[in-house]
Design an enzyme around this catalytic site. Structure first.
Site, mmCIF file in Angstrom:
data_model
loop_
_atom_site.group_PDB
_atom_site.id
_atom_site.type_symbol
_atom_site.label_atom_id
_atom_site.label_comp_id
_atom_site.label_asym_id
_atom_site.label_seq_id
_atom_site.Cartn_x
_atom_site.Cartn_y
_atom_site.Cartn_z
ATOM 1 N N ILE A 226 0.955 -1.093 -0.082
ATOM 2 C CA ILE A 226 0.011 0.019 0.178
ATOM 3 C C ILE A 226 1.019 1.325 -0.064
ATOM 4 C CG2 ILE A 226 -0.330 0.286 2.552
ATOM 5 C CD1 ILE A 226 -3.453 0.742 2.037
ATOM 6 N N ASN B 182 11.538 -8.856 6.554
ATOM 7 C CA ASN B 182 11.914 -8.408 7.928
ATOM 8 C C ASN B 182 11.021 -9.194 8.951
ATOM 9 O OD1 ASN B 182 12.841 -5.784 6.718
ATOM 10 N ND2 ASN B 182 10.889 -5.150 6.552
ATOM 11 N N GLY C 25 12.832 -4.619 11.851
ATOM 12 C CA GLY C 25 11.942 -3.856 11.407
ATOM 13 C C GLY C 25 10.538 -4.512 10.826
ATOM 14 N N GLN C 26 9.972 -5.660 11.645
ATOM 15 C CA GLN C 26 8.866 -6.070 11.112
ATOM 16 C C GLN C 26 7.683 -5.307 11.873
ATOM 17 O OE1 GLN C 26 8.369 -10.325 12.166
ATOM 18 N NE2 GLN C 26 6.505 -10.554 11.038
ATOM 19 N N HIS D 283 5.741 -12.166 5.762
ATOM 20 C CA HIS D 283 5.481 -11.494 4.220
ATOM 21 C C HIS D 283 6.945 -11.235 3.709
ATOM 22 C CE1 HIS D 283 5.548 -8.292 7.175
ATOM 23 N NE2 HIS D 283 6.111 -7.355 6.162
ATOM 24 N N HIS E 251 8.913 -8.898 0.985
ATOM 25 C CA HIS E 251 8.764 -7.907 -0.035
ATOM 26 C C HIS E 251 9.540 -7.988 -1.198
ATOM 27 C CE1 HIS E 251 7.742 -4.707 3.200
ATOM 28 N NE2 HIS E 251 7.961 -5.695 3.755
HETATM 29 P P1 AMP Z 1 7.022 -4.766 7.482
HETATM 30 O O1 AMP Z 1 6.417 -5.307 8.589
HETATM 31 O O2 AMP Z 1 7.732 -3.818 8.205
HETATM 32 O O3 AMP Z 1 8.020 -5.662 6.747
HETATM 33 O O4 AMP Z 1 6.186 -3.915 6.364
HETATM 34 C C1 AMP Z 1 4.926 -4.250 6.301
HETATM 35 C C2 AMP Z 1 4.237 -3.862 5.029
HETATM 36 O O5 AMP Z 1 2.908 -4.103 5.019
HETATM 37 C C3 AMP Z 1 4.785 -2.075 4.719
HETATM 38 O O6 AMP Z 1 5.550 -2.068 3.686
HETATM 39 C C4 AMP Z 1 3.363 -1.780 4.498
HETATM 40 O O7 AMP Z 1 3.109 -0.762 3.491
HETATM 41 C C5 AMP Z 1 2.501 -2.920 4.112
HETATM 42 N N1 AMP Z 1 0.960 -2.793 4.332
HETATM 43 C C6 AMP Z 1 0.384 -2.368 5.352
HETATM 44 N N2 AMP Z 1 -0.788 -2.665 5.398
HETATM 45 C C7 AMP Z 1 -0.989 -2.902 4.119
HETATM 46 C C8 AMP Z 1 -2.395 -3.220 3.503
HETATM 47 N N3 AMP Z 1 -3.503 -2.865 3.943
HETATM 48 N N4 AMP Z 1 -2.137 -3.410 1.983
HETATM 49 C C9 AMP Z 1 -1.157 -3.425 1.342
HETATM 50 N N5 AMP Z 1 0.182 -3.386 2.089
HETATM 51 C C10 AMP Z 1 0.073 -3.119 3.333
#
Ligand code: AMP
Ligand code: ZN
Length: 121
Positions: A36, A95, A101-102, A108, A110
């Site tokens: 997002i 992450n 940095g999770q 997930h 990236h």
């Molecule tokens: P991280 O847990 O730091 O690896 O990253 C979580 C990722 O999820 C971030 O890049 C957010 O931009 C993404 N994110 C959070 N909510 C949504 C959503 N509703 N749809 C798509 N991506 C999302």
């Protein structure tokens, strides 16, 4: 909770269709959707459909699932517009935990790519 659906988890809600997402790919085990807040021209997230909180929770039984995502990443990256290796390519990031940095605690991966400069990374 580790191996199913966590009703409080945002990515479980996305997998279930309860929160909308821009879907890239889906099969029995994996769901892929656009981040997002993209860092780059291509930025999507690959998640297992099962609620696995992080890479730290992986067990031997998850090897095929993780392998499937790694093999899928370059195919989907190309479909989404990443240019071919070696001039193009992409970055894969998973992450894990606070120091990693999770922010969302559903595993997930990236996949980030496209021409630079990127907003981050
Ligand atoms: P991280 O847990 O730091 O690896 O990253 C979580 C990722 O999820 C971030 O890049 C957010 O931009 C993404 N994110 C959070 N909510 C949504 C959503 N509703 N749809 C798509 N991506 C999302
Ligand atoms: Zn989840």
């Amino acid at each position: 909770m580790s191996e199913s659906h966590d009703p409080n988890c945002i990515f479980c809600k996305i997998v279930a269709g309860a929160i909308p997402s821009k879907k890239v790919y889906e099969d029995d085990d994996v769901f892929v959707f656009h981040d997002i807040e993209p860092w780059a021209p291509v930025h999507f997230l690959m998640v297992p459909k099962a609620h696995i909180p992080s890479m730290a929770h992986l067990e031997d039984k998850h090897a095929a699932l993780m392998g499937k995502m790694m093999v899928l990443a370059p195919k989907l990256a190309a479909e989404q517009g990443c240019e071919p290796y070696p001039e193009g390519g992409f970055r894969v990031v998973c992450n894990t935990g606070a120091h990693g940095g999770q922010e969302v605690h559903h595993l997930h991966v990236h996949v980030i790519g496209g021409p630079r400069p990127w907003k981050k990374g």
